[in-house]
Scaffold this motif. Structure first.
Motif, PDB file in Angstrom:
ATOM      1  N   PRO A  68       0.826  -1.223   0.000  1.00 50.90           N
ATOM      2  CA  PRO A  68       0.000   0.000   0.000  1.00 50.90           C
ATOM      3  C   PRO A  68       0.854   1.264   0.000  1.00 50.90           C
ATOM      4  O   PRO A  68       1.889   1.327   0.672  1.00 50.90           O
ATOM      5  N   LEU A  70       0.189   3.969   1.412  1.00 51.34           N
ATOM      6  CA  LEU A  70       0.201   4.534   2.764  1.00 51.34           C
ATOM      7  C   LEU A  70       1.357   3.966   3.579  1.00 51.34           C
ATOM      8  O   LEU A  70       2.051   4.707   4.289  1.00 51.34           O
ATOM      9  N   GLN A 162      -3.662  10.144  -4.529  1.00 46.86           N
ATOM     10  CA  GLN A 162      -2.947   9.485  -3.431  1.00 46.86           C
ATOM     11  C   GLN A 162      -2.150  10.464  -2.580  1.00 46.86           C
ATOM     12  O   GLN A 162      -1.716  10.097  -1.482  1.00 46.86           O
ATOM     13  N   THR A 163      -1.963  11.685  -3.060  1.00 49.26           N
ATOM     14  CA  THR A 163      -1.273  12.670  -2.221  1.00 49.26           C
ATOM     15  C   THR A 163      -2.025  12.903  -0.913  1.00 49.26           C
ATOM     16  O   THR A 163      -1.426  13.351   0.069  1.00 49.26           O
ATOM     17  N   LEU A 165      -2.778  10.860   1.118  1.00 50.82           N
ATOM     18  CA  LEU A 165      -2.231   9.973   2.150  1.00 50.82           C
ATOM     19  C   LEU A 165      -1.132  10.635   2.967  1.00 50.82           C
ATOM     20  O   LEU A 165      -0.870  10.211   4.098  1.00 50.82           O
ATOM     21  N   VAL A 168      -1.264  11.878   6.805  1.00 53.63           N
ATOM     22  CA  VAL A 168      -1.005  11.096   8.016  1.00 53.63           C
ATOM     23  C   VAL A 168       0.368  11.396   8.612  1.00 53.63           C
ATOM     24  O   VAL A 168       0.618  11.075   9.775  1.00 53.63           O
ATOM     25  N   TYR A 176      -4.974  17.364   4.603  1.00 52.42           N
ATOM     26  CA  TYR A 176      -4.584  17.767   5.958  1.00 52.42           C
ATOM     27  C   TYR A 176      -5.302  19.054   6.361  1.00 52.42           C
ATOM     28  O   TYR A 176      -5.823  19.169   7.471  1.00 52.42           O
TER      29      TYR A 176
END
Length: 223
Positions: A68, A70, A162-163, A165, A168, A176
Motif C-alpha cells: 500500500p 500509505l 494518493q497525495t 495519504l 497522516v 490535511y
C-alpha cells in the motif's frame, strides 16, 4: 435527521484549503517528474538480458506495486531517518515515496510500450549506424511515450489523489488542511464534501482528456 447544513462555514475559510491544494499540486508535479523520468530508465533495466540487472529492478517494481502507498509513505517518514540517518522534511519524504511508487507503475507502462515498438524500426536504426543511446533517445523513447501517454496520464491522476495519504505524516496538503478545518468548524460533512469536489474538479478534466486521447488513438490504429 436534525443536522443543519452550513457550507458557509467552509466557504468563509477557503484560504487554508487553497494553500493545501498548492502543496498537493507541488507533490503531484514533483512525483510525476520522478515517475516519468525514472520510470523509463527502470523499464529499460527490466528489459535487460542480464539477470543481475533485471532481478533487483523487478524486486523494486513489485515491492512498490504490491504494498500500500500509505505504508510506503509512513516507512519513508519514520524508517529512513532511523536506518540511514537521513533527515529530510516531510514534504520531501512524501515526494520521494509518491515518486518511487509512480516510478514502479510507469515502468510497467513504458515496458509494454517499448515492447510494442516494431522490430523493423530497431533494425532500421541499426542499419543507419545509430548507437544504442541514439536508438533509445530517437527511436524507442518517442514511440514508447506516445503509446503510453494515456496510461501515464491515468497514473498521474492516481498519484494526485494518493497525495491525500501524506496527511497522516503531517504534510499540510489539501486533505490535511481539510481535516484541520473540519476540526475547527465542527463541519466535517461540508468540509470533506468541499475537499472531494476540489479533487474532482482537478481530476475530471484530465480523465476526460485521457479518454479523448484513447479514442483518437483507436481511430488512428483503425485506419
Amino acid at each position: 435527521m436534525d443536522y443543519s447544513f452550513d457550507f458557509g462555514a467552509v466557504t468563509r475559510n477557503l484560504d487554508p484549503l487553497f494553500r493545501g491544494l498548492w502543496i498537493t499540486v507541488q507533490l503531484t508535479v514533483a512525483a510525476n517528474a520522478i515517475g516519468l523520468t525514472l520510470g523509463f530508465v527502470v523499464a529499460l533495466l527490466l528489459l535487460s538480458r542480464s539477470a543481475v540487472v533485471r532481478m533487483p529492478v523487478t524486486l523494486f517494481v513489485e515491492f512498490f506495486r504490491c504494498t500500500p502507498a500509505l505504508i510506503q509513505i509512513v516507512w519513508f517518514f519514520y524508517c529512513v531517518p532511523l536506518i540511514f540517518n537521513v533527515f529530510l522534511d516531510s514534504l520531501t519524504m512524501g515526494i520521494l515515496a509518491l515518486g518511487l511508487n509512480l516510478t514502479a507503475f510507469n515502468a510497467e507502462a513504458y515496458r509494454a510500450a517499448i515492447q510494442s515498438v516494431p522490430r523493423e524500426h530497431l533494425d532500421a536504426s541499426v542499419a543507419l549506424g545509430l548507437s544504442p543511446l541514439q536508438r533509445i533517445l530517437h527511436v524507442v523513447l518517442p514511440q514508447a511515450v506516445r503509446a503510453s501517454v494515456p496510461v501515464l496520464l491515468t497514473n498521474g491522476v492516481g498519484i494526485f489523489q494518493q497525495t491525500a495519504l501524506v496527511a497522516v505524516v503531517a504534510v499540510a496538503d489539501l486533505m490535511y488542511e481539510g481535516k484541520s478545518l473540519a476540526t475547527v468548524t465542527y463541519r466535517p460533512i461540508e468540509t470533506f464534501t468541499t475537499v472531494a469536489l476540489i479533487y474532482f474538479a482537478v481530476s475530471f478534466p484530465i480523465t476526460q482528456f485521457v479518454g479523448w486521447l484513447e479514442r483518437r488513438r483507436e481511430l488512428a490504429m483503425a485506419r
